[in-house]
Design a protein around this motif. Sequence first.
Motif, mmCIF file in Angstrom:
data_model
loop_
_atom_site.group_PDB
_atom_site.id
_atom_site.type_symbol
_atom_site.label_atom_id
_atom_site.label_comp_id
_atom_site.label_asym_id
_atom_site.label_seq_id
_atom_site.Cartn_x
_atom_site.Cartn_y
_atom_site.Cartn_z
ATOM 1 N N GLY A 248 44.488 -50.805 -71.395
ATOM 2 C CA GLY A 248 45.856 -51.276 -71.455
ATOM 3 C C GLY A 248 46.367 -51.803 -70.127
ATOM 4 N N MET A 249 47.687 -51.920 -70.054
ATOM 5 C CA MET A 249 48.366 -52.339 -68.842
ATOM 6 C C MET A 249 49.375 -51.260 -68.458
ATOM 7 N N LYS A 250 49.747 -51.230 -67.185
ATOM 8 C CA LYS A 250 50.744 -50.280 -66.710
ATOM 9 C C LYS A 250 51.841 -51.022 -65.962
ATOM 10 N N ASP A 251 53.058 -50.498 -66.093
ATOM 11 C CA ASP A 251 54.187 -51.098 -65.401
ATOM 12 C C ASP A 251 54.165 -50.754 -63.923
ATOM 13 N N GLN A 252 54.428 -51.741 -63.097
ATOM 14 C CA GLN A 252 54.726 -51.486 -61.701
ATOM 15 C C GLN A 252 56.091 -50.789 -61.624
ATOM 16 N N ALA B 160 54.709 -44.726 -74.070
ATOM 17 C CA ALA B 160 55.252 -43.372 -74.202
ATOM 18 C C ALA B 160 56.755 -43.339 -73.952
ATOM 19 N N VAL B 161 57.280 -44.344 -73.233
ATOM 20 C CA VAL B 161 58.718 -44.357 -72.956
ATOM 21 C C VAL B 161 59.535 -44.765 -74.174
ATOM 22 N N THR B 162 58.892 -45.360 -75.177
ATOM 23 C CA THR B 162 59.627 -45.850 -76.332
ATOM 24 C C THR B 162 59.715 -44.785 -77.414
ATOM 25 N N ARG B 163 60.738 -44.889 -78.228
ATOM 26 C CA ARG B 163 60.945 -43.917 -79.294
ATOM 27 C C ARG B 163 60.217 -44.295 -80.577
ATOM 28 N N GLU B 164 60.028 -45.600 -80.769
ATOM 29 C CA GLU B 164 59.444 -46.061 -82.024
ATOM 30 C C GLU B 164 58.475 -47.210 -81.783
ATOM 31 N N THR B 165 57.465 -47.298 -82.644
ATOM 32 C CA THR B 165 56.527 -48.412 -82.656
ATOM 33 C C THR B 165 56.892 -49.308 -83.837
ATOM 34 N N HIS B 166 57.008 -50.604 -83.608
ATOM 35 C CA HIS B 166 57.428 -51.511 -84.679
ATOM 36 C C HIS B 166 56.405 -52.618 -84.898
ATOM 37 N N GLY B 167 56.508 -53.235 -86.079
ATOM 38 C CA GLY B 167 55.661 -54.369 -86.411
ATOM 39 C C GLY B 167 54.264 -54.001 -86.842
ATOM 40 N N PHE B 168 54.023 -52.714 -87.108
ATOM 41 C CA PHE B 168 52.696 -52.257 -87.526
ATOM 42 C C PHE B 168 52.811 -51.800 -88.979
ATOM 43 N N LEU B 169 52.263 -52.601 -89.895
ATOM 44 C CA LEU B 169 52.382 -52.330 -91.319
ATOM 45 C C LEU B 169 51.924 -50.913 -91.657
ATOM 46 N N LEU C 177 67.352 -49.115 -64.217
ATOM 47 C CA LEU C 177 66.530 -49.662 -65.302
ATOM 48 C C LEU C 177 65.592 -48.605 -65.876
ATOM 49 N N ALA C 178 65.041 -47.758 -65.027
ATOM 50 C CA ALA C 178 64.123 -46.722 -65.519
ATOM 51 C C ALA C 178 64.812 -45.789 -66.500
ATOM 52 N N GLU C 179 66.117 -45.552 -66.313
ATOM 53 C CA GLU C 179 66.844 -44.630 -67.182
ATOM 54 C C GLU C 179 67.054 -45.185 -68.595
ATOM 55 N N VAL C 180 67.018 -46.506 -68.733
ATOM 56 C CA VAL C 180 67.267 -47.104 -70.055
ATOM 57 C C VAL C 180 66.002 -47.685 -70.694
ATOM 58 N N TYR C 181 64.925 -47.776 -69.908
ATOM 59 C CA TYR C 181 63.686 -48.359 -70.417
ATOM 60 C C TYR C 181 63.165 -47.546 -71.610
ATOM 61 N N GLY C 182 62.933 -48.254 -72.708
ATOM 62 C CA GLY C 182 62.434 -47.605 -73.911
ATOM 63 C C GLY C 182 63.520 -47.036 -74.809
ATOM 64 N N LYS C 183 64.753 -47.044 -74.323
ATOM 65 C CA LYS C 183 65.884 -46.538 -75.120
ATOM 66 C C LYS C 183 66.838 -47.669 -75.489
#
Length: 305
Positions: free
Chosen positions: A112-116, A42-51, A123-129
């Motif tokens: 799934g997995m979750k980040d510690q 959810a932190v990421t803006r885009e999903t890649h590598g999925f045809l 780092l939290a401010e830039v994660y996924g951006k």
Amino acid sequence: MREQLLDVAIIGGGPAGLNAALMLGRARKNVVVIDEGRPRNAVTRETHGFLTRDGVSPSEFRRIAQEEISAYPSVSIVADTAVSITGTDGQFLINTAQGETFDCKKLLFAVGMKDQPLDVPGLAEVYGKSAFVCPYCDGWELRDKPLVIISKGAGVMHFAPLLSGWTNRFTICTNGPDELTEAQREELRQHRVPVFNTPIRSIDSIDGMVQQVVLEDGTTIPCEGIFFSPELVTGSDLPQSIGCHITEAGMVVVDDFGRTNIPGVYSAGDAASRQYQAIAAAAKGAFTAAAINNELNLEAWRRNG
């Protein structure tokens, strides 16, 4: 209280769980997907590598998936959290945070997995951006740019040669002792890769876009992106609570068909694999769903013979 005995309950509604639901719906199985709606990506803006879905946002990916699954009336998706599971193969009982109960023959953990918690300031401010964990997912966007790798030991020696396919302009920050062998340090020197083992004071950014990494000794490392090694845990304690074997890395142990050591219990996706990509999780969900369907059909065949 749901009195119907469902064929399968899927816990987790990411790519693995949703693709499994699609497969099982097409196989005419009665299925519930229980999803708490807090995906790791959810932190990421885009999903890649999925045809056919390259660049789509994670939320849009889920919306499209759920819309497609809605064509199969035997599948329902419930926004809730599974909190306890009892029973055995053929008769599992799931209780949820909202007081619902579900009876099912088979269980599929797609948790799934979750980040510690991220212990690097900024780092939290830039994660996924502008900070990511997978070059296959986000390396193209950062190609030829100056980057920082935050990792140590084996993680460094995995990232460095891998990332060199996208850029040769990267610096390693181990944020403390590097945990490298002298041979590994020499290998990095030969490739002219700078390595800093001073702890990180901060990551400076503007609107989520990293500007520089600042070390405790005052060293500043300008960069336009970061790749780092996250610390992960299984997305739910439920697999372990019912006796599923878990690896030291936190993954659910499964065989080639997604079966755990508990009869009738399966797992797929990031929870049971280190291939942390949406398309890999979806594929594992499909394969495991087929295995579950085969088992259900064989059991019915033998009962009715």
